[in-house]
Design a protein around this motif. Structure first.
Motif, PDB file in Angstrom:
ATOM      1  N   ASN A  47       0.822  -1.212   0.000  1.00 53.20           N
ATOM      2  CA  ASN A  47       0.000   0.000   0.000  1.00 53.20           C
ATOM      3  C   ASN A  47       0.856   1.262   0.000  1.00 53.20           C
ATOM      4  O   ASN A  47       0.510   2.247  -0.661  1.00 53.20           O
ATOM      5  CB  ASN A  47      -0.963  -0.005   1.184  1.00 53.20           C
ATOM      6  N   GLN A  48       1.977   1.239   0.724  1.00 49.13           N
ATOM      7  CA  GLN A  48       2.878   2.391   0.705  1.00 49.13           C
ATOM      8  C   GLN A  48       3.393   2.640  -0.710  1.00 49.13           C
ATOM      9  O   GLN A  48       3.454   3.786  -1.164  1.00 49.13           O
ATOM     10  CB  GLN A  48       4.036   2.164   1.679  1.00 49.13           C
ATOM     11  N   ARG A  50       1.898   1.681  -3.503  1.00 48.85           N
ATOM     12  CA  ARG A  50       0.757   2.116  -4.328  1.00 48.85           C
ATOM     13  C   ARG A  50       0.497   3.608  -4.168  1.00 48.85           C
ATOM     14  O   ARG A  50       0.268   4.308  -5.152  1.00 48.85           O
ATOM     15  CB  ARG A  50      -0.494   1.323  -3.940  1.00 48.85           C
ATOM     16  N   TYR A  51       0.521   4.096  -2.943  1.00 49.22           N
ATOM     17  CA  TYR A  51       0.312   5.535  -2.721  1.00 49.22           C
ATOM     18  C   TYR A  51       1.434   6.352  -3.353  1.00 49.22           C
ATOM     19  O   TYR A  51       1.199   7.381  -3.986  1.00 49.22           O
ATOM     20  CB  TYR A  51       0.209   5.856  -1.230  1.00 49.22           C
ATOM     21  N   ARG A  52       2.664   5.865  -3.179  1.00 50.39           N
ATOM     22  CA  ARG A  52       3.833   6.573  -3.708  1.00 50.39           C
ATOM     23  C   ARG A  52       3.797   6.628  -5.240  1.00 50.39           C
ATOM     24  O   ARG A  52       4.152   7.625  -5.846  1.00 50.39           O
ATOM     25  CB  ARG A  52       5.099   5.867  -3.213  1.00 50.39           C
ATOM     26  N   ILE A  54       1.076   6.430  -7.197  1.00 51.53           N
ATOM     27  CA  ILE A  54      -0.284   6.828  -7.588  1.00 51.53           C
ATOM     28  C   ILE A  54      -1.071   5.704  -8.264  1.00 51.53           C
ATOM     29  O   ILE A  54      -1.780   5.904  -9.234  1.00 51.53           O
ATOM     30  CB  ILE A  54      -0.298   8.131  -8.425  1.00 51.53           C
TER      31      ILE A  54
END
Length: 86
Positions: A47-48, A50-52, A54
Motif C-alpha cells: 500500500n505504501q 501504491r500511494y507513492r 499513484i
C-alpha cells in the motif's frame, strides 16, 4: 546444533512469517479490519508503494507478488488444516 524447524514448513521465509502486525501498526498504515490477517505485514509495503506510485498498475509488481504469494500460501495452509494434514 541443528536449526530449529519445529512448526515451520518450507514456505516460511522469515521467523515471523505467521505473526500479524500489531493493531497500532495496522491502524497507522490504514489497513482495513478485513485485511488484518497473517499477510498484513506484506500489505503495508504494498500500500505504501501504491500511494507513492499513484496506483499505476505496472508499478509495485514485486510488492504485489509478495502479498499475493503470502495470501495463496495462507490459503493452502488453511486447506491442509481442514483436511487434517497439517
Amino acid at each position: 546444533k541443528g536449526a530449529n524447524t519445529m512448526g515451520k514448513d518450507h514456505h516460511d521465509h522469515a521467523p515471523d512469517a505467521r505473526v500479524p502486525p500489531k493493531k497500532e501498526e495496522c491502524a497507522e498504515n490504514r489497513i482495513d479490519h478485513g485485511f488484518r490477517d497473517y499477510c498484513a505485514h506484506k500489505l503495508i509495503p504494498l500500500n505504501q508503494c501504491r500511494y507513492r506510485e499513484i496506483f499505476l498498475p505496472w508499478k509495485c509488481v514485486q510488492e504485489r507478488h509478495a502479498y499475493e504469494k503470502c495470501q495463496f500460501e495462507e490459503f493452502q495452509r488453511r486447506v491442509k488444516q481442514v483436511q487434517g494434514t497439517l
